[in-house]
Design a protein around this motif. Structure first.
Motif, PDB file in Angstrom:
ATOM      1  N   GLY A  12       0.783  -1.238   0.000  1.00 41.90           N
ATOM      2  CA  GLY A  12       0.000   0.000   0.000  1.00 41.90           C
ATOM      3  C   GLY A  12       0.809   1.278   0.000  1.00 41.90           C
ATOM      4  O   GLY A  12       0.253   2.367   0.027  1.00 41.90           O
ATOM      5  N   LYS A  13       2.139   1.165  -0.025  1.00 40.47           N
ATOM      6  CA  LYS A  13       2.993   2.354  -0.032  1.00 40.47           C
ATOM      7  C   LYS A  13       3.233   2.826  -1.466  1.00 40.47           C
ATOM      8  O   LYS A  13       3.090   2.069  -2.419  1.00 40.47           O
ATOM      9  CB  LYS A  13       4.346   2.053   0.629  1.00 40.47           C
ATOM     10  CG  LYS A  13       4.263   1.601   2.081  1.00 40.47           C
ATOM     11  CD  LYS A  13       3.860   2.742   2.992  1.00 40.47           C
ATOM     12  CE  LYS A  13       3.968   2.333   4.463  1.00 40.47           C
ATOM     13  NZ  LYS A  13       3.547   3.427   5.357  1.00 40.47           N
ATOM     14  N   THR A  14       3.621   4.083  -1.577  1.00 43.91           N
ATOM     15  CA  THR A  14       4.013   4.646  -2.869  1.00 43.91           C
ATOM     16  C   THR A  14       5.446   5.147  -2.759  1.00 43.91           C
ATOM     17  O   THR A  14       5.785   5.888  -1.833  1.00 43.91           O
ATOM     18  CB  THR A  14       3.110   5.819  -3.272  1.00 43.91           C
ATOM     19  OG1 THR A  14       1.775   5.339  -3.464  1.00 43.91           O
ATOM     20  CG2 THR A  14       3.582   6.454  -4.570  1.00 43.91           C
ATOM     21  N   ALA A  15       6.262   4.743  -3.711  1.00 47.33           N
ATOM     22  CA  ALA A  15       7.665   5.164  -3.742  1.00 47.33           C
ATOM     23  C   ALA A  15       7.975   5.811  -5.081  1.00 47.33           C
ATOM     24  O   ALA A  15       7.291   5.588  -6.079  1.00 47.33           O
ATOM     25  CB  ALA A  15       8.589   3.974  -3.518  1.00 47.33           C
ATOM     26  N   ASN A  38       3.775   0.578  -4.879  1.00 45.21           N
ATOM     27  CA  ASN A  38       3.665   1.224  -6.183  1.00 45.21           C
ATOM     28  C   ASN A  38       4.885   2.119  -6.370  1.00 45.21           C
ATOM     29  O   ASN A  38       5.267   2.835  -5.449  1.00 45.21           O
ATOM     30  CB  ASN A  38       2.392   2.051  -6.275  1.00 45.21           C
ATOM     31  CG  ASN A  38       1.140   1.216  -6.134  1.00 45.21           C
ATOM     32  OD1 ASN A  38       1.041   0.134  -6.715  1.00 45.21           O
ATOM     33  ND2 ASN A  38       0.179   1.679  -5.347  1.00 45.21           N
ATOM     34  N   VAL A  39       5.482   2.088  -7.560  1.00 42.80           N
ATOM     35  CA  VAL A  39       6.743   2.797  -7.767  1.00 42.80           C
ATOM     36  C   VAL A  39       6.711   3.661  -9.028  1.00 42.80           C
ATOM     37  O   VAL A  39       6.410   3.172 -10.123  1.00 42.80           O
ATOM     38  CB  VAL A  39       7.936   1.817  -7.864  1.00 42.80           C
ATOM     39  CG1 VAL A  39       9.246   2.595  -7.952  1.00 42.80           C
ATOM     40  CG2 VAL A  39       7.974   0.878  -6.662  1.00 42.80           C
ATOM     41  N   ALA A  40       7.046   4.940  -8.852  1.00 40.42           N
ATOM     42  CA  ALA A  40       7.224   5.872  -9.968  1.00 40.42           C
ATOM     43  C   ALA A  40       8.714   5.932 -10.284  1.00 40.42           C
ATOM     44  O   ALA A  40       9.520   6.254  -9.412  1.00 40.42           O
ATOM     45  CB  ALA A  40       6.693   7.253  -9.604  1.00 40.42           C
ATOM     46  N   LYS A  69       0.777 -10.134  -4.379  1.00 37.53           N
ATOM     47  CA  LYS A  69       0.167  -8.803  -4.293  1.00 37.53           C
ATOM     48  C   LYS A  69       1.217  -7.732  -4.581  1.00 37.53           C
ATOM     49  O   LYS A  69       1.638  -6.985  -3.695  1.00 37.53           O
ATOM     50  CB  LYS A  69      -0.457  -8.604  -2.921  1.00 37.53           C
ATOM     51  CG  LYS A  69      -1.638  -9.536  -2.658  1.00 37.53           C
ATOM     52  CD  LYS A  69      -2.187  -9.370  -1.250  1.00 37.53           C
ATOM     53  CE  LYS A  69      -3.342 -10.327  -1.006  1.00 37.53           C
ATOM     54  NZ  LYS A  69      -3.854 -10.254   0.402  1.00 37.53           N
ATOM     55  N   ALA A  70       1.656  -7.701  -5.835  1.00 42.72           N
ATOM     56  CA  ALA A  70       2.720  -6.783  -6.243  1.00 42.72           C
ATOM     57  C   ALA A  70       2.171  -5.383  -6.477  1.00 42.72           C
ATOM     58  O   ALA A  70       0.974  -5.194  -6.718  1.00 42.72           O
ATOM     59  CB  ALA A  70       3.393  -7.304  -7.509  1.00 42.72           C
ATOM     60  N   GLY A  71       3.071  -4.408  -6.428  1.00 39.81           N
ATOM     61  CA  GLY A  71       2.700  -3.034  -6.716  1.00 39.81           C
ATOM     62  C   GLY A  71       2.703  -2.759  -8.209  1.00 39.81           C
ATOM     63  O   GLY A  71       3.072  -3.609  -9.022  1.00 39.81           O
ATOM     64  N   ASP A  72       2.297  -1.551  -8.565  1.00 38.25           N
ATOM     65  CA  ASP A  72       2.281  -1.118  -9.961  1.00 38.25           C
ATOM     66  C   ASP A  72       3.479  -0.208 -10.237  1.00 38.25           C
ATOM     67  O   ASP A  72       4.147   0.264  -9.312  1.00 38.25           O
ATOM     68  CB  ASP A  72       0.980  -0.374 -10.274  1.00 38.25           C
ATOM     69  CG  ASP A  72      -0.226  -1.295 -10.256  1.00 38.25           C
ATOM     70  OD1 ASP A  72      -0.087  -2.450 -10.716  1.00 38.25           O
ATOM     71  OD2 ASP A  72      -1.296  -0.872  -9.775  1.00 38.25           O
ATOM     72  N   TRP A  97      -1.521   7.523  -7.390  1.00 37.07           N
ATOM     73  CA  TRP A  97      -1.703   6.710  -6.191  1.00 37.07           C
ATOM     74  C   TRP A  97      -2.043   7.514  -4.926  1.00 37.07           C
ATOM     75  O   TRP A  97      -2.166   6.939  -3.844  1.00 37.07           O
ATOM     76  CB  TRP A  97      -0.451   5.863  -5.957  1.00 37.07           C
ATOM     77  CG  TRP A  97      -0.176   4.920  -7.100  1.00 37.07           C
ATOM     78  CD1 TRP A  97      -1.043   4.007  -7.636  1.00 37.07           C
ATOM     79  CD2 TRP A  97       1.049   4.806  -7.841  1.00 37.07           C
ATOM     80  NE1 TRP A  97      -0.427   3.335  -8.667  1.00 37.07           N
ATOM     81  CE2 TRP A  97       0.857   3.787  -8.824  1.00 37.07           C
ATOM     82  CE3 TRP A  97       2.289   5.443  -7.775  1.00 37.07           C
ATOM     83  CZ2 TRP A  97       1.845   3.416  -9.725  1.00 37.07           C
ATOM     84  CZ3 TRP A  97       3.275   5.068  -8.669  1.00 37.07           C
ATOM     85  CH2 TRP A  97       3.055   4.066  -9.640  1.00 37.07           C
ATOM     86  N   GLY A  98      -2.129   8.822  -5.036  1.00 39.84           N
ATOM     87  CA  GLY A  98      -2.651   9.628  -3.934  1.00 39.84           C
ATOM     88  C   GLY A  98      -1.671  10.103  -2.884  1.00 39.84           C
ATOM     89  O   GLY A  98      -2.035  10.903  -2.021  1.00 39.84           O
TER      90      GLY A  98
END
Length: 270
Positions: A12-15, A38-40, A69-72, A97-98
Motif C-alpha cells: 500500500g505504499k508509494t515510492a 507502487n513505484v514511480a 500482491k505486487a505493486g504497480d 496513487w494519492g
C-alpha cells in the motif's frame, strides 16, 4: 541472486526513485514492487536506454503474473539536474496513487579520470547530477511529504567512496560524501515532520558504472581480495537494505545514518 521473498513489507505504499531502469536503482524498483509498493520510476529517456525501460516493464509484468500482491509501476523520462523533473515525477505518482511515502535518490554518474587531467565539464557534470540532482529531488520529495503530514522515508544512494579516497575518483568521492552529509542534515531539518533520511552506501557493485574495473581481471581480483565476503556485490544485494530503510515497521528509529553494504570491504584496510 535470489530475490527478496514477497512478504508485503511495503504493501500500500508509494515510492519514487530516480535512475531506476538499470543497476542498483532497477534492483530496488523490483524489490519494492515485489513487496507490494507502487513505484514511480525516473529515467533519462535516452534512445539507447529504451531496451532497459522495456525490459523493466516486462520484468514487472512477470512479477505480477505470479499472483503475488505486487505493486504497480509508472515511468517518466527527465534529467534530474532540472528541478522540474523531480516535481513532475512526484506529481505523477500522487496523481496515480494519492501520496508519496518513500523516495530513493539513486541517479548518479561516474567516469574514472586522472586528477591532473580532469576538465571543468567532467567536474561540473559530476556535481550537477550527483549533488544538485540529489538535492533538488530530495527537496521536492520532502515538500510533498510535509504537505501530506504523515512522514516518510528518504534514501540517498551514497557509497563507501564517501569514506574512502580514490586516485581516479577525485571528482566523484566528494559528491558521495555530500550525499551522506545531505541526508544527515535533512534528517535534522525534517525530524519534526516524521521524515526519516538515511544514506545507503554500497561498496563495489557490478553495474555499468563499475565496467572499467569489472573488465580488468587483475583489478577485479584485487577488489575481491579486499572484500571479506570474497565477491563483488550484485545490484540485488542493495535491495534488502533499501527495503529495510523504507519499511517503517523495521527501521522507524533509523535516522541520519549511513548504512554500509560493502561486503566488509571498508573494514579490511590493514
Amino acid at each position: 541472486m535470489a530475490a527478496l521473498p514477497a512478504w508485503n513489507l511495503l504493501k500500500g505504499k508509494t515510492a519514487a526513485i530516480t535512475g531506476g531502469t538499470t543497476g542498483i536503482g532497477r534492483a530496488i524498483v523490483l524489490a519494492y514492487i515485489t513487496q507490494g509498493c507502487n513505484v514511480a520510476v525516473n529515467h533519462l529517456g535516452m534512445p539507447q536506454d529504451e531496451k532497459h525501460r522495456h525490459s523493466l516493464l516486462e520484468e514487472v509484468k512477470a512479477i505480477k503474473s505470479t499472483g503475488i500482491k505486487a505493486g504497480d509501476i509508472l515511468e517518466l523520462p527527465g534529467d534530474i539536474t532540472d528541478p522540474e523533473t523531480s516535481s513532475n515525477l512526484f506529481k505523477e505518482a500522487v496523481s496515480q496513487w494519492g501520496k508519496l511515502d518513500i523516495f530513493v535518490a539513486n541517479a548518479g554518474v561516474f567516469k574514472q579520470a586522472e586528477f591532473l587531467k580532469i576538465q571543468p565539464a567532467l567536474l561540473d557534470h559530476s556535481v550537477d547530477v550527483n549533488v544538485k540532482g540529489t538535492f533538488y529531488s530530495c527537496q521536492a520529495a520532502a515538500l510533498q511529504m510535509v504537505e501530506q503530514g504523515h512522514g516518510g522515508s528518504i534514501i540517498g544512494i551514497s557509497s563507501v567512496s564517501a569514506l574512502l579516497g580514490g586516485g581516479f575518483q577525485t571528482h566523484y568521492t566528494p559528491t558521495k560524501a555530500a550525499i551522506l552529509s545531505m541526508m544527515q542534515s535533512m534528517a535534522i531539518a525534517l525530524g519534526k515532520d516524521k521524515i526519516r533520511c538515511n544514506a545507503l552506501m554500497p561498496g563495489t557493485i557490478a553495474t555499468s558504472l563499475a565496467d572499467h574495473d569489472m573488465k580488468n581481471p587483475t583489478k577485479k581480483a584485487a577488489l575481491e581480495e579486499r572484500i571479506p565476503l570474497g565477491r563483488i556485490g550484485d545490484p540485488e544485494d542493495m535491495a534488502g537494505p533499501a527495503v529495510f530503510l523504507a519499511c517503517e515497521e523495521m527501521s522507524r528509529y533509523v535516522n541520519a545514518t549511513g548504512l554500509l553494504a560493502d561486503g566488509g570491504m571498508y573494514s579490511k584496510l590493514q
